[in-house]
Design a protein around this motif. Structure first.
Motif, PDB file in Angstrom:
ATOM      1  N   THR A 222       0.824  -1.386   0.191  1.00  0.00           N
ATOM      2  CA  THR A 222       0.060   0.020  -0.128  1.00  0.00           C
ATOM      3  C   THR A 222       0.892   1.136  -0.024  1.00  0.00           C
ATOM      4  OG1 THR A 222      -1.659  -1.153   1.235  1.00  0.00           O
ATOM      5  CG2 THR A 222      -1.912   1.219   1.229  1.00  0.00           C
ATOM      6  N   PHE A 223       1.997   1.215   0.665  1.00  0.00           N
ATOM      7  CA  PHE A 223       2.699   2.385   0.878  1.00  0.00           C
ATOM      8  C   PHE A 223       3.888   2.240  -0.274  1.00  0.00           C
ATOM      9  CE2 PHE A 223       0.614   1.601   4.881  1.00  0.00           C
ATOM     10  CZ  PHE A 223       0.098   2.668   5.236  1.00  0.00           C
ATOM     11  N   PRO A 237      -2.961   9.684  -0.246  1.00  0.00           N
ATOM     12  CA  PRO A 237      -3.245   9.724   1.303  1.00  0.00           C
ATOM     13  C   PRO A 237      -2.478   8.607   2.029  1.00  0.00           C
ATOM     14  CG  PRO A 237      -5.251   9.693   0.018  1.00  0.00           C
ATOM     15  CD  PRO A 237      -4.279   9.263  -1.060  1.00  0.00           C
ATOM     16  N   ALA A 238      -1.939   7.591   1.458  1.00  0.00           N
ATOM     17  CA  ALA A 238      -1.023   6.542   2.310  1.00  0.00           C
ATOM     18  C   ALA A 238       0.010   7.126   2.336  1.00  0.00           C
ATOM     19  CB  ALA A 238      -1.184   5.290   1.553  1.00  0.00           C
ATOM     20  N   ALA A 239       0.829   7.677   1.247  1.00  0.00           N
ATOM     21  CA  ALA A 239       2.236   8.243   1.148  1.00  0.00           C
ATOM     22  C   ALA A 239       2.321   9.396   1.933  1.00  0.00           C
ATOM     23  CB  ALA A 239       2.596   8.608  -0.328  1.00  0.00           C
ATOM     24  N   GLY A 452       9.031  -3.744   0.604  1.00  0.00           N
ATOM     25  CA  GLY A 452       8.348  -3.717  -0.641  1.00  0.00           C
ATOM     26  C   GLY A 452       9.149  -4.028  -1.851  1.00  0.00           C
ATOM     27  N   ILE A 453       8.455  -4.182  -2.819  1.00  0.00           N
ATOM     28  CA  ILE A 453       9.017  -4.637  -4.128  1.00  0.00           C
ATOM     29  C   ILE A 453       8.332  -3.940  -5.329  1.00  0.00           C
ATOM     30  CG2 ILE A 453       9.756  -6.181  -5.796  1.00  0.00           C
ATOM     31  CD1 ILE A 453      11.318  -6.646  -3.695  1.00  0.00           C
ATOM     32  N   PHE A 454       9.122  -3.422  -6.266  1.00  0.00           N
ATOM     33  CA  PHE A 454       8.355  -2.663  -7.378  1.00  0.00           C
ATOM     34  C   PHE A 454       9.059  -2.824  -8.650  1.00  0.00           C
ATOM     35  CE2 PHE A 454      11.250   0.683  -6.390  1.00  0.00           C
ATOM     36  CZ  PHE A 454      11.847   1.368  -7.321  1.00  0.00           C
ATOM     37  N   GLN A 529       4.654  -3.495   3.453  1.00  0.00           N
ATOM     38  CA  GLN A 529       3.659  -2.877   2.639  1.00  0.00           C
ATOM     39  C   GLN A 529       4.313  -1.441   2.016  1.00  0.00           C
ATOM     40  OE1 GLN A 529       0.469  -3.851   1.580  1.00  0.00           O
ATOM     41  NE2 GLN A 529       0.914  -5.507   2.564  1.00  0.00           N
ATOM     42  N   GLY A 530       5.542  -1.709   2.034  1.00  0.00           N
ATOM     43  CA  GLY A 530       6.476  -0.418   1.571  1.00  0.00           C
ATOM     44  C   GLY A 530       6.444   0.631   2.478  1.00  0.00           C
ATOM     45  N   ARG A 531       6.036   0.668   3.713  1.00  0.00           N
ATOM     46  CA  ARG A 531       5.827   1.839   4.456  1.00  0.00           C
ATOM     47  C   ARG A 531       7.380   2.415   5.132  1.00  0.00           C
ATOM     48  NH1 ARG A 531       1.251   4.124   8.608  1.00  0.00           N
ATOM     49  NH2 ARG A 531       2.590   5.772   9.661  1.00  0.00           N
TER      50      ARG A 531
END
Length: 636
Positions: A222-223, A237-239, A452-454, A529-531
Motif C-alpha cells: 500500500t505504501f 493519502p497513504a504516502a 516492498g518490491i516494485f 507494505q512499503g511503509r
C-alpha cells in the motif's frame, strides 16, 4: 574520350599530389597525438615512481608533520557534502572538471570530522573549536549524521575548551551544528532561514498521457510510493500518512536539539519557522535582527569584527592579521591512522549508496559483488572475529541485496557475529541486508523500513503510432512479442509474469525479515507494505534492536565476540592517489581522443551536461537481472 570525362595530365598530377599530401598530414597528425600520449604516460609513470619511492622512504601510513601554534583553534571548515563514505577521487577527473567548468562538490566523510574533533579535544595545542560551516552541505536524509556531529561537539565542550561558530549566513542543516557552539556570530547582513522538513515530488501521469507513453507498474504494498510519480498527479493519502510520520520525528529531534543547546523555550524554533513573516515585520525585514531577537545567534558583525573576536579568544597569528588556527583538512592529515596490532580485529564493511548488481566504486554505489567480496574476505580472515556492517542506503537491486545476504549468513555460520549499524538511511534493500544481523543498531533519526518490491518501465507504442511508426512480425511462442516491447506494446502474458515475479519477490522479502528477526510473516506484512519508518519507531516495531551510533555498534560487536582488546579495521581496499590516477588513465585517454569534451567551457552548458549525466547514472542503477527493486525513492 568524351569531354565530360577528360582530365588533363596536370590536373591528374595535382589530384594525386593532393592526396599524398593529405595522407601525409593525417599520418603526421596521428604520430603527434601518439607521441603526446606516450609522453604523458611516461610522465605519469615517472611521477608515480617518485610518489611510491617517497612513500616507501617516509612510510605511507605516517602522518604529515605540521606546525600547530600553541593555544590555536581548530577551524572546522569542511568544504563539501557530508557522506558516510567518500568515493575515490581521480586526479584526472578533477583537472578535467576544472578545465571545463564542471566541478562538483567534494565529499566529506562524517567519520573524518568526528576523528578530528575527538583528537582536538585531548590535543594540548588546541585551545578551542571554530565552526565555519558555510561550505558544508547535507542531503535531506542526512539528519543522523548531523546529530552525530552535534553530539561530538558537546563532548568536545566537556574538555572546557570553547566553541565559537561564525558565518555569513546559516542553512538549516548548518545551524543544527552551530547551535551547539558556546557563541554564535553571523554577518550583520546575513540570514538564518529555518523551514522544517518536507517531502515533495513531481508527478507525471497526465504528462505521460499527453505524450501517449504507456506506463507499466508492478508493485506490492500500500505504501510503496516509489512509482507514484508515474501513475498519479498527486501524492496518495497513504504516502502522505507515512511521510509526515517520519518527517515529524526528524523535525521534533531538530527543534529539541537546537532549543536544548541554546537554552530556548520549547516551541521557539517552530514559532520562528511558522511565523517568520510576523517576526520580520517587528525588525523592519532584517533577517539578522530576526535571528538575534529570537535568540538564535549571539551577535551580528562584519567579517573583520568576527576576526577580531577570534583573535581575542585564541590570540594573533604570526603576521598579526588573523587568529592562531589550523584548518580541518590540514589537521586531519597530521593524525595517526589507527594501528592494526596483534589484537583480534572487528571488521567494518560499509554499504553506502544505491544497491546495484555487480561491482561499484566505493562511495558511488553499493555493488552487490563488491560488498559480498569484502564480507567474504572478513570471513576468510582468521584475525577477524566480528563484523560491523555499516549501512547508509535507500536500497536498490533485490538480487544484489540477496547476494550480500548470502555472505552475511556464511559469516554467521562461520561463528563470526554480524552487527548491522544503520546510518541516516537503511531502507528497503538497505533493510534487506540488515535483517539477518545478530543485532541491528539505528539512530533515532534513521530512515528505515520500506519493506516492498516494485518494477517499472514505459512503452511507446501509442506515441510511435502518432508518428506513423509501427512494429509487426512473427514469433514462435506466446512470449516472442516481448522482443518488440518498447516501440511495441508489452504483451499481457509478459505483464502477468512480471507481476507474479514481483509478488514472489515481496514474499521472499517478508520471509527474509521474518526469519532474520524471528517474526511472523503476517506481522512483517502488517508493518511492511512499503511503509517507511523512523528509527525510534522502528525499535518499537521490532525492526531494530537498539538505538545508538556507530561507536555503540562496534562495542556491541566486541561484546558478542567476547573481545576486551581489539582493533577496528576497514575491509575496503585503500588505493593510493597514483593507483587511482593510473587506473583511470586509459578511459580518460580514450575520451580525450574522442574530443567530445573539448568545447564544454560554458558553465551553463556544463551544468546541463552534468544534470544529464546524473540522470543517466540514476537509470544505470536499475540493473537488477529480475527487474525487481527494493528501493525507497521517496527517502533519497
Amino acid at each position: 574520350m568524351s569531354k565530360g570525362t577528360f582530365v588533363s595530365e596536370h590536373e591528374s598530377h595535382f589530384t594525386v599530389w593532393g592526396f599524398i599530401k593529405g595522407f601525409a598530414k593525417l599520418v603526421i597528425g596521428f604520430l603527434l597525438v601518439l607521441q603526446g600520449l606516450i609522453g604523458l604516460i611516461i610522465l605519469l609513470l615517472f611521477v608515480g615512481v617518485l610518489v611510491q619511492v617517497t612513500n616507501g622512504i617516509a612510510g605511507s601510513n605516517d602522518p604529515v608533520s605540521i606546525s600547530i601554534p600553541k593555544d590555536a583553534a581548530l577551524v572546522l571548515d569542511p568544504n563539501g557534502v557530508l557522506v558516510e563514505i567518500a568515493e575515490d577521487i581521480n586526479p584526472l577527473d578533477v583537472l578535467r572538471e576544472e578545465a571545463y567548468g564542471m566541478s562538483e562538490p567534494s565529499q566529506i566523510e562524517v567519520h573524518d570530522v568526528v576523528k578530528a574533533i575527538r583528537a582536538a579535544k585531548d590535543d594540548k595545542r588546541i585551545k578551542g573549536l571554530v565552526l565555519d560551516l558555510g561550505a558544508l552541505g547535507a542531503s535531506p536524509s542526512s539528519a543522523s549524521k548531523l546529530h552525530y556531529l552535534a553530539d561530538e561537539i558537546d563532548a568536545f565542550k566537556e574538555s572546557g575548551k570553547k566553541v565559537i561558530a561564525v558565518g555569513d549566513y546559516y542553512s538549516q542543516d548548518q545551524y543544527l551544528l552551530a547551535s551547539h557552539a558556546d557563541e554564535i556570530y553571523m554577518n550583520d547582513y546575513g540570514n538564518l532561514l529555518i523551514y522544517g522538513y518536507g517531502s515533495y515530488g513531481t508527478y507525471l501521469k497526465s504528462f505521460l498521457e499527453k505524450l501517449k507513453i504507456t506506463t507499466h507498474v508492478f508493485r506490492v504494498g500500500t505504501f510503496k510510493s516509489a512509482v507514484e510519480p508515474f501513475i498519479r498527479d498527486d501524492m496518495s493519502p497513504a504516502a502522505k500518512e507515512a511521510n509526515i510520520a517520519y518527517l515529524s520525528v526528524l523535525w521534533n529531534k531538530y527543534t529539541q536539539s537546537v532549543e536544548g543547546a541554546r537554552g530556548l523555550a520549547p516551541g521557539t524554533v517552530e514559532d520562528y519557522a511558522n511565523n517568520m513573516g510576523a517576526i520580520m515585520k517587528t525588525v523592519d525585514g532584517d533577517f539578522g535582527k530576526a535571528a538575534l531577537e529570537t535568540g538564535l545567534v549571539d551577535g551580528l558583525m562584519s567579517r573583520a569584527d568576527m576576526n577580531e573576536k577570534l583573535m581575542e579568544a585564541f590570540g594573533k597569528s604570526k603576521d598579526g592579521k588573523s587568529f592562531k588556527k589550523v584548518g580541518f583538512k590540514r589537521y586531519l592529515t597530521s593524525l595517526d591512522d589507527d594501528d592494526d596490532t596483534s589484537a583480534p580485529n572487528i571488521a567494518v564493511i560499509t554499504a553506502a549508496g544505491t544497491i546495484i548488481d555487480g561491482e561499484a566504486p566505493t562511495g558511488r554505489a553499493a555493488g552487490g559483488d563488491s560488498i559480498a567480496a569484502q564480507l567474504r574476505k572478513a570471513r576468510e580472515d582468521d584475525k577477524v572475529k566480528a563484523v560491523v556492517l555499516r549501512i547508509d542506503s535507500p536500497g536498490g537491486s533485490a538480487f544484489a541485496a540477496d547476494i550480500m545476504r548470502d555472505e552475511i549468513l556464511a559469516l554467521k555460520a562461520a561463528g563470526k557475529p554480524v552487527v548491522a549499524s544503520m546510518g541516516s538511511l537503511a531502507a528497503s534493500g538497505g533493510y534487506w541486508i540488515a535483517a539477518d544481523a545478530d543485532e541491528i543498531w539505528a539512530a533515532p533519526t534513521t530512515i528505515t523500513g520500506s519493506i516492498g518490491i516494485f518494477g517499472y518501465f514505459n512503452t511507446f507504442e501509442n506515441a510511435a503510432a502518432e508518428l506513423g511508426v509501427f512494429v509487426d512480425g512473427v514469433g514462435t511462442t506466446d512470449l516472442s512479442p516481448i522482443l518488440a516491447t518498447g516501440i511495441g506494446p508489452l504483451p499481457s502474458s509478459a505483464a502477468d509474469i512480471i507481476q507474479q515475479s514481483t509478488e514472489n519477490g515481496y514474499d521472499r522479502f517478508l520471509t527474509v525479515v521474518g526469519n532474520g528477526r524471528s517474526l511472523e510473516k503476517d506481522y512483517v506484512d502488517s508493518i511492511g507494505q512499503g511503509r517507511v519508518w523512523i528509527g525510534e519507531r522502528a525499535i518499537e516495531l521490532k525492526l531494530v534492536d537498539h538505538l545508538g551510533d556507530f561507536d555503540k555498534a562496534i562495542e556491541a560487536a566486541a561484546k558478542l565476540a567476547k573481545l576486551e582488546k581489539y582493533d577496528v579495521v576497514d575491509m575496503k581496499e585503500k588505493r593510493t592517489t597514483f593507483e587511482i590516477f593510473m587506473g583511470n588513465l586509459s578511459t580518460t585517454a580514450l575520451k580525450a581522443l574522442g574530443g567530445d569534451e573539448a568545447k564544454r567551457n560554458d558553465s551553463a552548458v556544463a551544468k546541463l551536461v552534468r544534470a544529464a549525466e546524473e540522470k543517466a547514472e540514476f537509470f544505470e542503477e536499475f540493473n537488477d537481472p529480475n527487474a525487481a527493486y527494493a528501493r525507497c525513492l521517496a527517502c533519497e
